[in-house]
Design an enzyme around this catalytic site. Structure first.
Site, PDB file in Angstrom:
ATOM      1  N   GLU A 179       8.177  -3.232   3.878  1.00 60.76           N
ATOM      2  CA  GLU A 179       8.144  -4.424   4.737  1.00 60.76           C
ATOM      3  C   GLU A 179       7.180  -4.230   5.897  1.00 60.76           C
ATOM      4  O   GLU A 179       6.464  -5.154   6.284  1.00 60.76           O
ATOM      5  CB  GLU A 179       9.561  -4.754   5.255  1.00 60.76           C
ATOM      6  N   TYR A 180       7.170  -3.026   6.451  1.00 62.10           N
ATOM      7  CA  TYR A 180       6.257  -2.709   7.546  1.00 62.10           C
ATOM      8  C   TYR A 180       4.810  -2.820   7.072  1.00 62.10           C
ATOM      9  O   TYR A 180       3.961  -3.423   7.744  1.00 62.10           O
ATOM     10  CB  TYR A 180       6.548  -1.296   8.061  1.00 62.10           C
ATOM     11  N   LEU A 181       4.512  -2.240   5.920  1.00 67.06           N
ATOM     12  CA  LEU A 181       3.146  -2.270   5.405  1.00 67.06           C
ATOM     13  C   LEU A 181       2.711  -3.675   5.020  1.00 67.06           C
ATOM     14  O   LEU A 181       1.539  -4.033   5.184  1.00 67.06           O
ATOM     15  CB  LEU A 181       3.010  -1.315   4.210  1.00 67.06           C
TER      16      LEU A 181
ATOM     17  N   ALA B 235       3.695  -6.363   6.611  1.00 64.60           N
ATOM     18  CA  ALA B 235       3.412  -6.993   7.902  1.00 64.60           C
ATOM     19  C   ALA B 235       2.042  -6.558   8.422  1.00 64.60           C
ATOM     20  O   ALA B 235       1.250  -7.388   8.893  1.00 64.60           O
ATOM     21  CB  ALA B 235       4.501  -6.641   8.915  1.00 64.60           C
ATOM     22  N   LYS B 236       1.750  -5.257   8.321  1.00 65.51           N
ATOM     23  CA  LYS B 236       0.451  -4.755   8.779  1.00 65.51           C
ATOM     24  C   LYS B 236      -0.677  -5.338   7.928  1.00 65.51           C
ATOM     25  O   LYS B 236      -1.743  -5.684   8.440  1.00 65.51           O
ATOM     26  CB  LYS B 236       0.412  -3.222   8.709  1.00 65.51           C
TER      27      LYS B 236
END
Length: 210
Positions: free
Chosen positions: A121-123, A125-126
């Protein structure tokens, strides 16, 4: 001398960026902070601050600014609100202010989040923030470091558009790369991954052109 806004200035990497800019003859840092009580840290260093929130209006933050370094992060708590939408909001404000260059601190793997086993999820978003910057029309550099550590920087790295494996890199070296990327011709409109290596930072960035 160019004014450089640093989003995420009070973070560990952000503080390294501020120190490098503050000792530079080319740049004057402006620390973007979210809380008024963070001012004291920068006042001691005679560094100008601007109070702004990535989840709010950012037009005031970019007034009188020449270039931007986005080094903010939610620490995994608000990846969409801060890491993605906050970055996009700062890109929009920078575009309106006709910023000369936008340097984005991203993450290794953000170019291919669908392949990630962890932090998906973080990647994602990035990745969305990076793509938004690419499509903005702004001059940009996107830096995607491996796992950050707090060891002393070596000034030597391994840089590639896409690395075969995830390695580590000191935050101090990441800060040096972000500042080096402020130069208009350095890693121009390029995204790359970086870990510790054997090549001096400035030389490694020149290799990206080849």
């Amino acid at each position: 001398m160019e004014n450089v806004l640093v989003a995420g200035a009070h973070g560990t990497t952000g503080k390294h960026i501020i120190n490098i800019l503050n000792n530079s003859k080319d740049y004057k840092p402006i620390a973007m902070i979210r809380k008024a009580d963070q001012k004291d840290f920068f006042n001691i260093k005679n560094v100008e601050t601007v109070l702004a929130d990535l989840e709010d209006n950012l037009s005031q933050a970019v007034e009188g600014v020449d270039k931007v370094i986005f080094a903010a992060g939610s620490g995994g708590e608000k990846v969409v609100e801060v890491d993605q939408e906050g970055a996009k909001r700062l890109v929009d404000a920078s575009k309106k202010a006709e910023i000369k260059k936008f340097v984005m601190l991203s993450s290794i793997g953000a170019g291919r989040p669908e392949k990630a086993d962890q932090l998906k999820e973080y990647l994602k978003a990035k990745h969305k923030a990076d793509e938004y910057l690419k499509d903005s029309g702004l001059d940009y550099t996107i830096v995607r470091p491996g796992t950050l550590n707090n060891e002393q920087g070596t000034g030597k790295v391994k840089v590639k558009k896409e690395l075969e494996s995830v390695g580590e890199i000191p935050r101090e070296d990441v800060a040096r790369i972000l500042v080096a990327a402020l130069q208009n011709t350095t890693a121009h409109n390029t995204a790359f991954e970086v870990v510790s290596g054997e090549v001096v930072i400035e030389e490694a960035l020149k290799e990206l052109k080849k």
